[in-house]
Design a protein around this motif. Structure first.
Motif, PDB file in Angstrom:
ATOM      1  N   GLU A 152       0.838  -1.214   0.000  1.00 38.55           N
ATOM      2  CA  GLU A 152       0.000   0.000   0.000  1.00 38.55           C
ATOM      3  C   GLU A 152       0.868   1.258   0.000  1.00 38.55           C
ATOM      4  N   GLN A 156       1.293   4.153  -2.924  1.00 33.85           N
ATOM      5  CA  GLN A 156       1.146   5.574  -2.630  1.00 33.85           C
ATOM      6  C   GLN A 156       2.387   6.352  -3.080  1.00 33.85           C
ATOM      7  N   ASP A 226      -7.459   2.858   7.006  1.00 31.98           N
ATOM      8  CA  ASP A 226      -6.544   2.759   5.866  1.00 31.98           C
ATOM      9  C   ASP A 226      -5.432   3.801   5.965  1.00 31.98           C
ATOM     10  N   LEU A 230      -1.374   3.244   6.596  1.00 40.31           N
ATOM     11  CA  LEU A 230      -0.408   3.797   5.644  1.00 40.31           C
ATOM     12  C   LEU A 230       0.656   4.627   6.374  1.00 40.31           C
TER      13      LEU A 230
END
Length: 337
Positions: A152, A156, A226, A230
């Protein structure tokens, strides 16, 4: 509350980014040369540079630390920015380790629970990457390396890289716009203060929204799972990246106003502190909880309510005094006695 200082010949050289993230490279030029003296970099969000009820001569945390530690042969500089998220923390490390003169021996990070809600690298940072090919390459390599353990975060970072490359065209347009603004402002001065007008309007909208929806600084805000995950990944990646470059890391829980009602849900905030302490231990970083070091009278108000995380100069003194022995312990092999 103080935000940005203007640079003038009458002032000493900045000891933190006076633009608070808006013109980073301009102020990074003032970072003391790490090849000549051991360097400590202090990073985090607005608490590190903001002063409630600022008075002439007030100093922020990095300036107080720098004044105190210069006698030990060290220098301190702060690169904090408002609402800094942990991908941006990782960005700072990538950018500043490109050159030995800006590579610190110790990276000190004030970690704020509610900033674990923030994501994405701001445009001013993407502009920096767009103009530095070596940074583009370093960021790409890191995103590829992280793909296995933190997919993830890697995704990003890839979006950030794509956004940075897209900014190259925008940078050309901005240079043209800036030239036009300078020319027009000679005839129409109001154009030259448009940024201040924009900030004024945004603050008005912010206050109106709060009034309409009865939002207060103490309104409870649960974590966004989420985004929280992150930011956890990005903080771990930042600590590891620092260690790979021979940089020691000290993370601390920032001070909070005990007289103010925070927007935190107690169980989630307690979980955050435990996670941060455990992560520091696992990843080989030093840890400290400074949430109670600033006295009640050292805080101020924000929009008429107790400000739960920005304090007066006395709060900066208290924070610096709490960090001082921790920094000295981490830098013991560099102390001039």
């Amino acid at each position: 509350m103080q935000s940005e200082r203007s640079l003038s010949p009458s002032k000493v050289a900045p000891r933190y980014d006076w633009s608070v993230g808006a013109e980073q490279q301009k102020y990074w030029a003032y970072i003391p040369d790490a090849r000549k003296q051991p360097l400590v970099l202090l990073d985090g969000m607005s608490q590190i540079y903001a002063i409630n009820e600022e008075q002439p001569g007030d100093r922020v945390t990095s300036e107080i630390l720098d004044d105190s530690l210069q006698g030990n042969g060290m220098r301190v500089f702060s690169i904090a920015a408002p609402n800094l998220d942990n991908e941006e923390l990782l960005f700072h490390l990538h950018a500043l380790t490109l050159q030995p003169e800006t590579t610190p021996k110790l990276f000190v990070v004030g970690v704020c629970f509610d900033k674990m809600r923030n994501v994405e690298v701001r445009e001013s940072m993407r502009d920096v990457m767009a103009g530095v090919p070596a940074l583009d390459s370093a960021w790409r390599r890191s995103s590829e390396t992280l793909q296995g353990e933190f997919p993830e975060l890697a995704q990003q970072m890839t979006r950030t890289l794509q956004g940075s490359r897209a900014r190259k065209t925008v940078r050309v347009d901005q240079r043209v716009e800036q030239s036009l603004v300078r020319a027009v402002s000679r005839v129409v001065p109001v154009v030259d203060i448009r940024a201040d007008l924009r900030a004024f309007l945004f603050e008005g909208v912010y206050l109106l929204r709060n009034r309409v929806f009865n939002i207060k600084t103490s309104t409870k805000r649960p974590i966004l799972s989420d985004r929280y995950a992150l930011n956890q990944q990005a903080l771990v990646a930042a600590v590891r990246y620092a260690k790979q470059h021979g940089i020691r890391v000290l993370v601390y829980v920032i001070p909070l106003n005990r007289t103010a009602d925070t927007p935190y849900i107690t169980e989630q905030y307690d979980g955050f502190k435990k996670w941060l302490e455990q992560t520091a231990a696992t990843e080989g970083a030093a840890f400290a909880n400074l949430e109670s070091v600033v006295l009640d009278q050292s805080w101020g108000l924000l929009y008429g309510q107790p400000d739960f995380k920005h304090f007066k100069e006395a709060g900066h003194v208290a924070t610096a005094n709490a960090l001082m022995p921790l920094i000295r312990a981490q830098m013991s092999d560099s102390l001039v006695r």
